[in-house]
Design an enzyme around this catalytic site. Structure first.
Site, PDB file in Angstrom:
ATOM      1  N   GLY A  46      33.471  14.565  55.567  1.00 55.97           N
ATOM      2  CA  GLY A  46      32.474  15.872  55.663  1.00 55.97           C
ATOM      3  C   GLY A  46      31.714  16.090  56.806  1.00 55.97           C
ATOM      4  O   GLY A  46      31.048  14.951  57.260  1.00 55.97           O
ATOM      5  N   GLN A  51      24.835  18.509  62.224  1.00 53.29           N
ATOM      6  CA  GLN A  51      24.979  17.083  62.290  1.00 53.29           C
ATOM      7  C   GLN A  51      25.298  16.703  63.944  1.00 53.29           C
ATOM      8  O   GLN A  51      25.235  15.641  64.185  1.00 53.29           O
ATOM      9  CB  GLN A  51      25.853  16.390  61.481  1.00 53.29           C
ATOM     10  CG  GLN A  51      25.248  16.474  59.938  1.00 53.29           C
ATOM     11  CD  GLN A  51      26.114  15.801  59.111  1.00 53.29           C
ATOM     12  OE1 GLN A  51      27.163  16.565  58.488  1.00 53.29           O
ATOM     13  NE2 GLN A  51      25.868  14.649  58.576  1.00 53.29           N
ATOM     14  N   CYS A  94      26.451   9.810  53.949  1.00 53.80           N
ATOM     15  CA  CYS A  94      26.121  10.746  54.961  1.00 53.80           C
ATOM     16  C   CYS A  94      26.386  10.140  56.325  1.00 53.80           C
ATOM     17  O   CYS A  94      25.496   9.283  56.476  1.00 53.80           O
ATOM     18  CB  CYS A  94      25.003  11.458  54.798  1.00 53.80           C
ATOM     19  SG  CYS A  94      24.723  12.985  55.755  1.00 53.80           S
ATOM     20  N   LEU A  95      26.867  10.915  57.365  1.00 56.03           N
ATOM     21  CA  LEU A  95      27.123  10.357  58.472  1.00 56.03           C
ATOM     22  C   LEU A  95      25.777  10.566  59.395  1.00 56.03           C
ATOM     23  O   LEU A  95      25.659   9.642  60.250  1.00 56.03           O
ATOM     24  CB  LEU A  95      28.369  11.214  59.210  1.00 56.03           C
ATOM     25  CG  LEU A  95      29.705  10.982  58.709  1.00 56.03           C
ATOM     26  CD1 LEU A  95      30.530  11.950  59.373  1.00 56.03           C
ATOM     27  CD2 LEU A  95      29.944   9.629  58.870  1.00 56.03           C
ATOM     28  N   HIS A 136      27.321  19.178  49.227  1.00 55.99           N
ATOM     29  CA  HIS A 136      26.349  18.415  49.964  1.00 55.99           C
ATOM     30  C   HIS A 136      26.347  18.886  51.494  1.00 55.99           C
ATOM     31  O   HIS A 136      25.352  18.909  52.125  1.00 55.99           O
ATOM     32  CB  HIS A 136      27.265  16.884  50.249  1.00 55.99           C
ATOM     33  CG  HIS A 136      26.848  15.755  51.150  1.00 55.99           C
ATOM     34  ND1 HIS A 136      26.079  14.582  50.675  1.00 55.99           N
ATOM     35  CD2 HIS A 136      26.592  15.883  52.431  1.00 55.99           C
ATOM     36  CE1 HIS A 136      25.907  13.896  52.058  1.00 55.99           C
ATOM     37  NE2 HIS A 136      26.010  14.748  53.093  1.00 55.99           N
ATOM     38  N   GLU A 137      27.782  19.473  51.888  1.00 58.74           N
ATOM     39  CA  GLU A 137      27.587  19.976  53.416  1.00 58.74           C
ATOM     40  C   GLU A 137      26.673  21.213  53.234  1.00 58.74           C
ATOM     41  O   GLU A 137      26.318  21.517  54.480  1.00 58.74           O
ATOM     42  CB  GLU A 137      29.099  19.997  53.554  1.00 58.74           C
ATOM     43  CG  GLU A 137      30.106  18.953  53.872  1.00 58.74           C
ATOM     44  CD  GLU A 137      29.360  18.001  54.663  1.00 58.74           C
ATOM     45  OE1 GLU A 137      28.665  18.099  55.533  1.00 58.74           O
ATOM     46  OE2 GLU A 137      29.634  16.703  54.508  1.00 58.74           O
ATOM     47  N   HIS A 140      23.295  20.767  54.077  1.00 57.59           N
ATOM     48  CA  HIS A 140      23.083  20.505  55.409  1.00 57.59           C
ATOM     49  C   HIS A 140      22.444  22.069  56.278  1.00 57.59           C
ATOM     50  O   HIS A 140      21.820  21.871  56.888  1.00 57.59           O
ATOM     51  CB  HIS A 140      24.058  19.894  56.311  1.00 57.59           C
ATOM     52  CG  HIS A 140      24.211  18.326  56.189  1.00 57.59           C
ATOM     53  ND1 HIS A 140      23.354  17.615  56.477  1.00 57.59           N
ATOM     54  CD2 HIS A 140      25.347  17.766  55.525  1.00 57.59           C
ATOM     55  CE1 HIS A 140      23.674  16.258  56.450  1.00 57.59           C
ATOM     56  NE2 HIS A 140      24.757  16.548  55.842  1.00 57.59           N
TER      57      HIS A 140
HETATM   58 NI    NI Z   1      26.009  14.623  54.879  1.00 64.43          NI
END
Ligand code: NI
Length: 172
Positions: A46, A51, A94-95, A136-137, A140
């Protein structure tokens, strides 16, 4: 399509609240294509636009495993309109927080309204991993990271280590 650079914590841009998208047009589809390519290259399941430094309410997700067919989903202006009382715990990553994972408790199921790649409106009821990923996304988009759900002690430890790793990388 192009791979964009993923912003890593700690970074003030990750705390920005993203703006609603006004039109699902070719420019936005270009962003969504780039986000998908960036997510797959990372690899991740995701990615939110912020990000890659774009403060727009856009997500891409693909939670399929390597053995499954790809299941790429785009969410524009996603809005979680319902969450279950039942909770679920997942070991999240998380990236933007590379190599750190922690158990986070969230509602086990959710309902989300959103526009797709072509600007069509949908309502999706999600459970299990998909529900967790959507939440989660969506976090962000509000400037919230999964570590913000942890105790401040745990969060600070992870962010301190990430800051140190960043400094080392910059000094290379
Ligand atoms: Ni994330």
């Amino acid at each position: 399509m192009a791979i964009r650079q993923i912003i890593e914590a700690p970074d003030p841009r990750l705390k920005v609240i993203s703006e609603p998208v006004e039109a699902v047009d070719d420019d936005l589809r270009q962003l969504m294509d780039d986000m998908a390519e960036t997510m797959y290259a990372a690899p991740g399941i995701g990615l939110a636009a912020i990000q890659v430094g774009v403060p727009k309410r856009v997500l891409v997700l693909d939670i399929s495993s390597d053995e499954e067919e790809s299941d790429l989903r785009y969410f524009v202006n996603p809005q979680i309109v319902w969450t279950s009382n039942e909770l679920a715990i997942y070991n999240e990553g998380c990236l933007s927080l590379p190599e750190y994972y922690a158990e986070v408790e969230r509602p086990a199921a959710c309902r989300v309204e959103y526009l797709d790649y072509d600007g069509n409106r949908h309502t999706l009821e999600a459970s299990d991993l998909l529900s967790t990923c959507i939440q989660h996304e969506c976090d962000h988009l509000e400037g919230i990271l999964f570590v913000d759900h942890l105790s401040s002690l745990k969060r600070d430890m992870i962010l301190r280590k990430l800051a140190k790793a960043k400094k080392l990388k910059a000094a290379e």
